[in-house]
Design an enzyme around this catalytic site. Structure first.
Site, PDB file in Angstrom:
ATOM      1  N   LYS A  17       0.706  -1.231  -0.019  1.00 25.83           N
ATOM      2  CA  LYS A  17       0.054  -0.070   0.079  1.00 25.83           C
ATOM      3  C   LYS A  17       0.803   1.108  -0.129  1.00 25.83           C
ATOM      4  O   LYS A  17       2.160   1.284   0.360  1.00 25.83           O
ATOM      5  CB  LYS A  17      -1.007  -0.032   1.349  1.00 25.83           C
ATOM      6  CG  LYS A  17      -0.258   0.159   2.583  1.00 25.83           C
ATOM      7  CD  LYS A  17       0.268   1.311   3.148  1.00 25.83           C
ATOM      8  CE  LYS A  17       0.794   1.484   4.428  1.00 25.83           C
ATOM      9  NZ  LYS A  17       1.582   2.569   4.701  1.00 25.83           N
ATOM     10  N   ASP A 142      -2.502  -1.147  10.648  1.00 24.76           N
ATOM     11  CA  ASP A 142      -2.670  -1.136   9.106  1.00 24.76           C
ATOM     12  C   ASP A 142      -3.269  -2.512   8.686  1.00 24.76           C
ATOM     13  O   ASP A 142      -3.792  -2.608   7.666  1.00 24.76           O
ATOM     14  CB  ASP A 142      -1.267  -0.964   8.427  1.00 24.76           C
ATOM     15  CG  ASP A 142      -0.737   0.502   8.503  1.00 24.76           C
ATOM     16  OD1 ASP A 142      -1.425   1.300   8.806  1.00 24.76           O
ATOM     17  OD2 ASP A 142       0.411   0.690   7.931  1.00 24.76           O
TER      18      ASP A 142
END
Length: 334
Positions: A17, A142
Site C-alpha cells: 500500500k 494497518d
C-alpha cells in the site's frame, strides 16, 4: 527465493500500500495517534505460501530483515487465530518478499492479513472480513485495511477503514532510497511540534472532489514526511532528488509513504510512469513501476484465491474446544 509447494500448500499474493495522504490530528488517551489517511493498494506484492503442519506454527523467509519468531505479524496472526478457534493443527508460513521491509509500504501488515483471510477459509471458520477485523486490529493499525484493499479512508489509529466511492486508477512509481526509518522515532519527533486539532480538511476535500486530473491531488500531504527526513538527514537529499525526478516527469502526486523510507509518484498514464521509472533508476535508486488496485480488483483477486483455497487438501479440522471468547468477539461496527 524459489519455494517448493508440498501437498496441501497454497500460495497467495500479499499486496503493498501507499498513503495518498496522511494527517496527524493529535495523540489519543491510549497512547496512539489520531490519524486520517488515504490508503491505496498497489500491485507490488509478496508471495505467502501456507502449508499444513500437524502441530506447530512457524514462519520461513530468506530476507535477513524479516523476524522468524513471535515478532513476525504473519506468525502472530496464525497463532492468535488458531488459539481463538481452538484449532489443533499448525501451519508453516513461507514469505517471499518483494515489498521492501520497513519501507512504509505495509508489507508485514499485508502478510498478516493474507494469513488471516487464508486460514479463515482453510480452517472453515466462516468469519469473513468483518469477523476477522478484531483479530486484525490486535496485530497492528494497518492490518484491518488489508482485509479490504483499494482506495479507502482510514480513521482512528488508521484501523477504522471505509472504502471510497471514487477508486483511484493510476500508474505508480515506487522508489527506494533507503535506509529504513524508525516509525516510533518519527512520531516522537513529530510530537515535539504537534498541535492537537479537531479537524483538517485536505483529505476530505479530496474525497468530495469528483473532478479528474492532477488538481484532485494538489492538497494532499503526508504530515510525517518532514519529521521522517529530519530523523534521517542522510535520506533527505536522496528524497529531494527522487521527488524532483518524479515531478519533472509529470507525477500528479509525489510523497513519502507512511513514515518512509519508500517514496512514490502517481501518474495518469503509463508512458510518463515508464519515463519516471527509468529516470529514477538512472539516478542510482532502486525503483519499481506498478499500478493501483481498486476495491473491486482487490476483492476479485481474493475471490480467485479463495477458489484455490477451497481445493486445498490436508487441512485438518480438529479443534480443542471453544475457549469462550467467541461470543465476546462479535463483529465490529463498520
Amino acid at each position: 527465493m524459489a519455494v517448493k509447494r508440498r501437498a496441501g500448500g497454497v500460495a497467495l499474493p500479499s499486496f503493498a500500500k501507499v498513503n495518498l495522504g496522511l494527517e496527524v490530528l493529535g495523540t489519543r488517551a491510549d497512547g496512539y495517534h489520531e490519524l486520517r489517511t488515504l490508503f491505496q493498494t498497489v500491485a507490488l506484492h509478496d508471495d505467502v505460501l501456507l502449508e499444513p503442519h500437524p502441530r506447530e506454527v512457524s514462519v520461513r523467509c530468506a530476507h535477513p530483515g524479516v523476524p522468524l519468531d513471535g515478532r513476525n505479524l504473519a506468525c502472530r496472526a496464525a497463532e492468535g487465530l488458531r488459539r481463538w478457534a481452538g484449532i489443533r493443527q499448525g501451519v508453516t508460513i513461507t514469505l517471499v518478499k518483494r515489498i521492501p521491509v520497513a519501507g512504509g509500504l505495509g508489507g508485514g501488515s499485508s502478510n498478516a492479513a493474507a494469513v488471516l483471510m487464508a486460514l479463515d477459509r482453510l480452517w472453515r471458520l466462516g468469519l469473513g472480513p468483518s469477523g476477522l477485523h478484531p483479530h486484525a486490529r490486535r496485530l497492528g493499525a494497518d492490518v484491518p485495511y488489508f482485509l479490504m484493499g483499494g482506495t479507502a479512508l482510514g480513521l482512528g489509529r488508521g484501523d477504522e477503514v471505509y472504502p471510497l466511492r471514487r477508486q483511484v486508477r493510476a500508474q505508480v512509481v515506487l522508489a527506494f532510497p533507503g535506509p529504513a526509518v524508525s516509525t516510533a522515532a518519527v512520531f516522537a519527533r513529530l510530537d515535539r511540534s504537534l498541535t492537537p486539532r479537531e479537524d483538517s480538511h485536505t483529505i476530505f476535500r479530496f474525497i468530495s472532489n469528483d473532478s479528474e486530473g492532477a488538481s484532485t491531488y494538489s492538497a494532499l500531504t503526508n504530515e510525517l514526511e518532514e519529521a521522517a527526513l529530519q530523523e534521517a538527514p542522510d535520506l533527505a537529499d536522496r528524497v529531494k532528488a527522487i521527488r524532483g525526478i518524479l515531478i519533472r516527469e509529470g507525477a500528479q502526486l509525489a510523497l513519502l509513504s507512511g513514515s518512509g523510507s519508500s517514496y512514490f509518484g502517481v501518474f495518469g498514464d503509463a508512458a510518463r510512469a515508464r519515463r519516471a521509472h527509468r529516470a529514477v533508476r538512472s539516478a542510482g535508486f532502486g525503483a519499481v513501476r506498478s499500478r493501483t488496485l481498486t476495491f473491486d480488483q482487490y476483492r476479485t483477486i481474493w475471490w480467485r484465491s479463495f477458489a484455490t483455497l477451497s481445493r486445498a487438501r490436508g487441512w485438518v479440522q480438529g479443534r480443542e474446544g471453544h475457549h469462550g471468547d467467541h461470543g465476546r468477539q462479535g463483529h465490529p461496527r463498520r
